[in-house]
Design a protein around this motif. Structure first.
Motif, PDB file in Angstrom:
ATOM      1  N   MET A 124     -18.335  32.256  -8.817  1.00 53.46           N
ATOM      2  CA  MET A 124     -18.827  31.513  -9.958  1.00 53.46           C
ATOM      3  C   MET A 124     -19.504  30.256  -9.439  1.00 53.46           C
ATOM      4  N   SER A 125     -20.811  30.220  -9.474  1.00 51.07           N
ATOM      5  CA  SER A 125     -21.521  29.127  -8.833  1.00 51.07           C
ATOM      6  C   SER A 125     -21.966  28.035  -9.799  1.00 51.07           C
ATOM      7  N   SER A 126     -22.312  28.372 -11.024  1.00 47.67           N
ATOM      8  CA  SER A 126     -22.769  27.330 -11.939  1.00 47.67           C
ATOM      9  C   SER A 126     -21.580  26.568 -12.528  1.00 47.67           C
ATOM     10  N   ARG A 127     -21.791  25.287 -12.680  1.00 49.32           N
ATOM     11  CA  ARG A 127     -20.713  24.445 -13.191  1.00 49.32           C
ATOM     12  C   ARG A 127     -20.560  24.636 -14.690  1.00 49.32           C
ATOM     13  N   PRO A 128     -19.336  24.673 -15.170  1.00 52.75           N
ATOM     14  CA  PRO A 128     -19.124  24.799 -16.618  1.00 52.75           C
ATOM     15  C   PRO A 128     -19.470  23.493 -17.343  1.00 52.75           C
ATOM     16  N   GLN A 129     -19.625  23.605 -18.640  1.00 55.44           N
ATOM     17  CA  GLN A 129     -19.998  22.456 -19.451  1.00 55.44           C
ATOM     18  C   GLN A 129     -18.957  21.347 -19.366  1.00 55.44           C
ATOM     19  N   SER A 130     -17.676  21.690 -19.302  1.00 56.34           N
ATOM     20  CA  SER A 130     -16.653  20.640 -19.263  1.00 56.34           C
ATOM     21  C   SER A 130     -16.743  19.812 -17.977  1.00 56.34           C
ATOM     22  N   VAL A 131     -17.176  20.403 -16.879  1.00 54.53           N
ATOM     23  CA  VAL A 131     -17.343  19.637 -15.633  1.00 54.53           C
ATOM     24  C   VAL A 131     -18.543  18.703 -15.765  1.00 54.53           C
ATOM     25  N   ALA A 132     -19.616  19.181 -16.399  1.00 53.81           N
ATOM     26  CA  ALA A 132     -20.779  18.314 -16.630  1.00 53.81           C
ATOM     27  C   ALA A 132     -20.404  17.153 -17.559  1.00 53.81           C
ATOM     28  N   LEU A 133     -19.601  17.433 -18.576  1.00 49.91           N
ATOM     29  CA  LEU A 133     -19.156  16.363 -19.478  1.00 49.91           C
ATOM     30  C   LEU A 133     -18.198  15.408 -18.771  1.00 49.91           C
ATOM     31  N   PHE A 134     -17.355  15.944 -17.878  1.00 52.36           N
ATOM     32  CA  PHE A 134     -16.494  15.081 -17.059  1.00 52.36           C
ATOM     33  C   PHE A 134     -17.357  14.105 -16.272  1.00 52.36           C
ATOM     34  N   GLU A 135     -18.397  14.643 -15.657  1.00 46.27           N
ATOM     35  CA  GLU A 135     -19.265  13.828 -14.824  1.00 46.27           C
ATOM     36  C   GLU A 135     -19.872  12.673 -15.625  1.00 46.27           C
ATOM     37  N   ILE A 136     -20.369  12.971 -16.815  1.00 44.92           N
ATOM     38  CA  ILE A 136     -20.960  11.938 -17.673  1.00 44.92           C
ATOM     39  C   ILE A 136     -19.907  10.893 -18.036  1.00 44.92           C
ATOM     40  N   ALA A 137     -18.749  11.343 -18.487  1.00 46.66           N
ATOM     41  CA  ALA A 137     -17.701  10.403 -18.908  1.00 46.66           C
ATOM     42  C   ALA A 137     -17.191   9.578 -17.726  1.00 46.66           C
ATOM     43  N   TYR A 138     -16.996  10.207 -16.581  1.00 50.88           N
ATOM     44  CA  TYR A 138     -16.458   9.501 -15.412  1.00 50.88           C
ATOM     45  C   TYR A 138     -17.434   8.436 -14.917  1.00 50.88           C
ATOM     46  N   PHE A 177     -11.531  16.491 -19.802  1.00 47.91           N
ATOM     47  CA  PHE A 177     -12.550  17.505 -19.498  1.00 47.91           C
ATOM     48  C   PHE A 177     -12.217  18.272 -18.222  1.00 47.91           C
ATOM     49  N   LEU A 178     -11.624  17.590 -17.249  1.00 48.31           N
ATOM     50  CA  LEU A 178     -11.305  18.251 -15.978  1.00 48.31           C
ATOM     51  C   LEU A 178     -10.255  19.346 -16.108  1.00 48.31           C
ATOM     52  N   PHE A 179      -9.446  19.273 -17.147  1.00 44.42           N
ATOM     53  CA  PHE A 179      -8.363  20.238 -17.283  1.00 44.42           C
ATOM     54  C   PHE A 179      -8.574  21.204 -18.449  1.00 44.42           C
ATOM     55  N   GLN A 180      -9.814  21.374 -18.855  1.00 46.45           N
ATOM     56  CA  GLN A 180     -10.149  22.385 -19.854  1.00 46.45           C
ATOM     57  C   GLN A 180     -10.124  23.767 -19.188  1.00 46.45           C
ATOM     58  N   PRO A 181      -9.915  24.822 -19.962  1.00 48.36           N
ATOM     59  CA  PRO A 181      -9.811  26.157 -19.361  1.00 48.36           C
ATOM     60  C   PRO A 181     -11.014  26.554 -18.502  1.00 48.36           C
ATOM     61  N   ASP A 182     -12.239  26.230 -18.964  1.00 50.02           N
ATOM     62  CA  ASP A 182     -13.402  26.641 -18.169  1.00 50.02           C
ATOM     63  C   ASP A 182     -13.494  25.883 -16.853  1.00 50.02           C
ATOM     64  N   SER A 183     -13.135  24.599 -16.859  1.00 49.86           N
ATOM     65  CA  SER A 183     -13.179  23.859 -15.594  1.00 49.86           C
ATOM     66  C   SER A 183     -12.039  24.292 -14.673  1.00 49.86           C
ATOM     67  N   SER A 184     -10.876  24.605 -15.238  1.00 54.68           N
ATOM     68  CA  SER A 184      -9.773  25.089 -14.399  1.00 54.68           C
ATOM     69  C   SER A 184     -10.150  26.399 -13.707  1.00 54.68           C
ATOM     70  N   ARG A 185     -10.807  27.299 -14.439  1.00 55.61           N
ATOM     71  CA  ARG A 185     -11.254  28.555 -13.816  1.00 55.61           C
ATOM     72  C   ARG A 185     -12.278  28.270 -12.724  1.00 55.61           C
ATOM     73  N   TRP A 186     -13.160  27.302 -12.970  1.00 55.91           N
ATOM     74  CA  TRP A 186     -14.181  26.953 -11.986  1.00 55.91           C
ATOM     75  C   TRP A 186     -13.542  26.403 -10.709  1.00 55.91           C
ATOM     76  N   PHE A 187     -12.567  25.517 -10.852  1.00 61.78           N
ATOM     77  CA  PHE A 187     -11.896  24.957  -9.680  1.00 61.78           C
ATOM     78  C   PHE A 187     -11.112  26.012  -8.918  1.00 61.78           C
ATOM     79  N   ASN A 188     -10.584  26.994  -9.615  1.00 59.19           N
ATOM     80  CA  ASN A 188      -9.812  28.065  -8.965  1.00 59.19           C
ATOM     81  C   ASN A 188     -10.684  29.250  -8.574  1.00 59.19           C
ATOM     82  N   ASP A 189     -12.001  29.107  -8.725  1.00 57.82           N
ATOM     83  CA  ASP A 189     -12.979  30.131  -8.359  1.00 57.82           C
ATOM     84  C   ASP A 189     -12.722  31.456  -9.085  1.00 57.82           C
TER      85      ASP A 189
END
Length: 145
Positions: A1-15, A123-135
């Motif tokens: 899974m190479s593209s970042r999920p929306q929750s990671v992009a939103l994390f980035e903006i908020a952080y 945002f970092l602990f949303q289901p889509d970002s968790s799947r992304w971090f766990n590949d």
């Protein structure tokens, strides 16, 4: 899974917004901060330098954690951000309870970045970002139809 999920992009903006607002708050309250540091015995005349080095250090830490987490997909970075955000929230609430941060402009200026950093953490602990971090592959929406 190479593209970042929306929750990671939103994390980035908020952080990054939280970091920027924290720097603005530090700038606007710099005189109070310098005076508090120089009131400590042995630190007379060092308040400005303590502020500069503190801001430089924590900015470097935050930028490094942002990079590791959002750009390099580091699960360890995600947990370090979680620990740092929770420690910052605890410190803020403790200082507020002790009366060191009050209902004035300085207190409000620091409350906003802390609140936004907790949103970023969420945002970092949303289901889509968790799947992304766990590949793991993204969830299939057809499963729920």
């Amino acid at each position: 899974m190479s593209s970042r999920p929306q929750s990671v992009a939103l994390f980035e903006i908020a952080y990054l917004l939280s970091m920027a607002l924290g720097l603005v708050a530090t700038y606007l309250t710099r005189r109070e901060t310098i005076a508090q540091a120089e009131a400590i015995p042995g630190y007379e005349g060092w308040g400005l330098w303590l502020l500069i080095w503190s801001v430089a250090f924590w900015t470097l830490v935050n930028v490094t954690l942002w990079y590791l987490t959002a750009q390099r997909r580091s699960n360890a970075g995600r947990w370090m951000i979680a620990g740092l955000a929770l420690a910052n929230a605890y410190d803020f609430l403790t200082f507020f309870a002790m009366g060191q941060i009050g209902w004035h402009l300085g207190g409000a200026l620091y409350a906003i970045p802390y609140a936004i950093s907790l949103v970023a953490l969420w945002f970092l602990f949303q289901p889509d970002s968790s799947r992304w971090f766990n590949d793991e592959p993204p969830a299939d929406p057809e499963v729920f139809r």
